[in-house]
Write an enzyme that holds these catalytic residues in place. Structure first.
Site, short mmCIF file in Angstrom:
data_model
loop_
_atom_site.label_atom_id
_atom_site.label_comp_id
_atom_site.label_asym_id
_atom_site.label_seq_id
_atom_site.Cartn_x
_atom_site.Cartn_y
_atom_site.Cartn_z
N LYS A 67 0.79 -1.22 0.11
CA LYS A 67 -0.01 0.06 0.05
C LYS A 67 0.81 1.29 -0.14
CE LYS A 67 -4.21 -2.06 1.59
NZ LYS A 67 -3.82 -3.43 1.46
C1 LIG Z 1 -4.50 -4.60 1.12
C2 LIG Z 1 -3.74 -5.76 0.79
C3 LIG Z 1 -3.95 -6.75 -0.03
C4 LIG Z 1 -5.21 -6.83 -1.00
O1 LIG Z 1 -5.23 -5.42 -1.86
P1 LIG Z 1 -6.50 -5.20 -2.80
O2 LIG Z 1 -5.92 -4.02 -3.50
O3 LIG Z 1 -7.48 -4.82 -1.71
O4 LIG Z 1 -6.98 -6.57 -3.50
C5 LIG Z 1 -3.36 -7.95 -0.11
N1 LIG Z 1 -2.08 -8.07 0.52
C6 LIG Z 1 -1.79 -7.11 1.53
C7 LIG Z 1 -0.42 -7.49 2.48
C8 LIG Z 1 -2.39 -5.99 1.85
O5 LIG Z 1 -2.11 -5.19 2.51
#
Ligand SMILES: *Cc1c(COP(=O)(O)O)cnc(C)c1O
Length: 491
Positions: A129
């Site tokens: 993120k």
């Molecule tokens: C947010 C997240 C996901 C999922 O990503 P999306 O964009 O919601 O599909 C997968 N792995 C981790 C570690 C995350 O923080």
């Protein structure tokens, strides 16, 4: 470049052409839909060739300028250069280079196909993120300064998103973050990551309750439109368009790093929850990036896997949503999925609106083409390259062990879901790139269970739990929450 809502009528779209800066600070369109470009910008072979030589920051600039056409080039160049630096994305493995930002690592290159890991978790909070959120922090500061405005981000977190938002917004002029989390319910590591921030514009609020209580508080405050407007309240959730578009960049980067000529294709497997990450892959593919397959990997919460196997989209009730060892993928509905469905039904906004109204009234829709279904567009899914698979806790443990034994690295639980599913879709001649969405240190309990030893912590995180913490504890009380916000914004 103009943006339209997935639920816009042609009249309303023509009336309200939106530019990148208009939708930057917001979430849903006023009609409840999600924003998408009116047309996807296309990349040429000559551009791809030229982009092979670029740094990550330069590549990010080239891609973003196709979408953010109302931000002057020089400003955008400065923003991307400031964001994508080896200092920000410094947590690369010892044998990988931080300068690559998202280094690739070939795990396997055998008769069954090539399996590659793309590290997206080298940013400050050790999860992918940060790739988008760090840019958002700089974009927000820039846009707010341009309009001499301010913004108060108000959200709830059970872990990853809240910390990524705080690390992106810390110290940014014009921005404050009020982040709710359930008191004493997060892991010690996650708590320390957030609460050790001493920046005066970051407010950690530990709510006496569970995560749902935090979310209810956010809803209650946001539903008070007068308060929301006066306090300049906004969010940074995963439907934010700028977050999606910032994620498009690393698909290009992964492709360019894994190939030598544009006649070659690659596939991606993406650990998926809210469909934000893989939606960016879909957009890269629509722009002409030679992506063969996009494989959505889910955990036991398999809403997306079910759709890509059957054409039935069935959101889960809270009681059917499992708490798993890949918790950032524990979702009951995928908030960005509407962006793909809009495409699948031929950009028919009325159809899209009707289908998602049915999600609200009947808990889902069925595009399988079976008698009584809502349509037969499932047959077109293959044209967009989508495949899927699911993984369980036992798969996760086995995959973490295999990867440690075979390749000598420790992967996190979400990435393990990706590797497990990617192996089911390997194809000779087409490299399969698995996106590494977090580092193992964040989910140490499961690493300990799988390997019998702790995950390695990147430098600087060794004693994070013993740093001084800055937070307030509050009851789940809307009135008290509003008073706290008003007191600290002075608005
Ligand atoms: C947010 C997240 C996901 C999922 O990503 P999306 O964009 O919601 O599909 C997968 N792995 C981790 C570690 C995350 O923080």
């Amino acid at each position: 470049m103009h943006y339209v809502s997935t639920r816009a009528t042609s009249a309303s779209a023509a009336r309200n052409p939106q530019q990148f800066s208009d939708i930057l600070l917001g979430g849903l369109a006023p009609d409840g839909g999600l924003y998408l470009p009116a047309d996807y910008p296309q990349v040429t072979g000559a551009e791809l060739d030229a982009w092979r030589k670029l740094s990550y920051a330069e590549l990010a600039y080239e891609i973003l300028r196709k979408f953010a056409t109302d931000i002057p080039d020089a400003d955008l160049k400065a923003l991307t250069a400031r964001t994508y630096t080896p200092e920000v994305y410094r947590n690369a493995r010892a044998d990988e280079s931080s300068a690559d930002i998202t280094p690739l690592r070939v795990l396997e290159d055998g008769a069954q196909g090539k399996l590659v890991l793309q590290a997206l978790s080298n940013g400050p909070t050790l999860a992918f993120k940060d790739m988008a959120m760090q840019l958002l922090g700089n974009l927000f500061e820039y846009a707010l300064a341009r309009n001499d405005d301010e913004l108060n981000i108000f959200g709830a977190t059970s872990g990853d998103t809240g910390s990524a938002a705080e690390y992106a917004m810390r110290g940014k002029r014009g921005v404050r973050v009020f982040m709710l989390s359930p008191h004493k319910k997060m892991s010690a590591f996650q708590t320390a990551q957030m609460f050790s921030l001493q920046d005066p514009n970051i407010f950690n609020i530990a709510v006496e309750g569970v995560f749902d209580d935090c979310q209810d508080l956010v809803k209650a405050v946001s539903n008070d439109l007068e308060f929301k407007a006066r306090q300049k309240i906004g969010t940074v959730n995963s439907i934010n368009w700028a977050r999606v578009v910032a994620q498009v960049v690393y698909y290009f980067r992964g492709y360019l790093a894994a190939t030598t000529a544009n006649s070659q294709k690659v596939s991606f497997t993406v650990p998926s929850g809210n469909f934000g990450n893989i939606c960016a892959g879909h957009i890269a593919r629509m722009m002409g990036l030679p992506i063969d397959k996009l494989v959505a990997a889910t955990n036991e919460n398999d809403v997306l896997d079910e759709f890509f196997r059957t054409g039935v989209y069935r959101v889960r009730k809270p009681a059917e949503t499992f708490h798993t060892s890949s918790p950032s993928m524990d979702i009951s509905k995928a908030s960005n999925f509407e962006r793909f469905v809009y495409e699948l039904v031929g950009r028919d906004a009325e159809r899209t609106h009707a289908l998602f109204r049915k999600v609200d009234t009947h808990g889902g829709f069925d595009l399988s083409g079976a008698p009584g279904s809502d349509g037969d567009e499932f047959k077109d899914v293959a044209k967009f390259g989508f495949l899927s698979g699911r993984s369980t806790h036992l798969d996760r443990l086995a995959t973490i062990r295999d990867v440690a034994d075979d390749y000598g690295i420790t992967i996190d639980t979400h990435t393990a879901d990706g590797i497990k599913v990617a192996r089911e879709h390997l194809q000779p001649g087409v490299p399969m790139i698995v996106l590494e969405t977090a580092l193992a240190a964040k989910f140490n309990e499961t690493i300990l269970e799988a390997l019998g030893q702790d995950a390695e912590r990147p430098a600087g995180f060794e004693n994070i739990e013993s740093l001084p913490q800055r937070f307030v504890v509050m009851p789940a009380d809307v009135g008290r929450m509003k008073a706290y916000i008003a007191e600290h914004t002075g608005l």
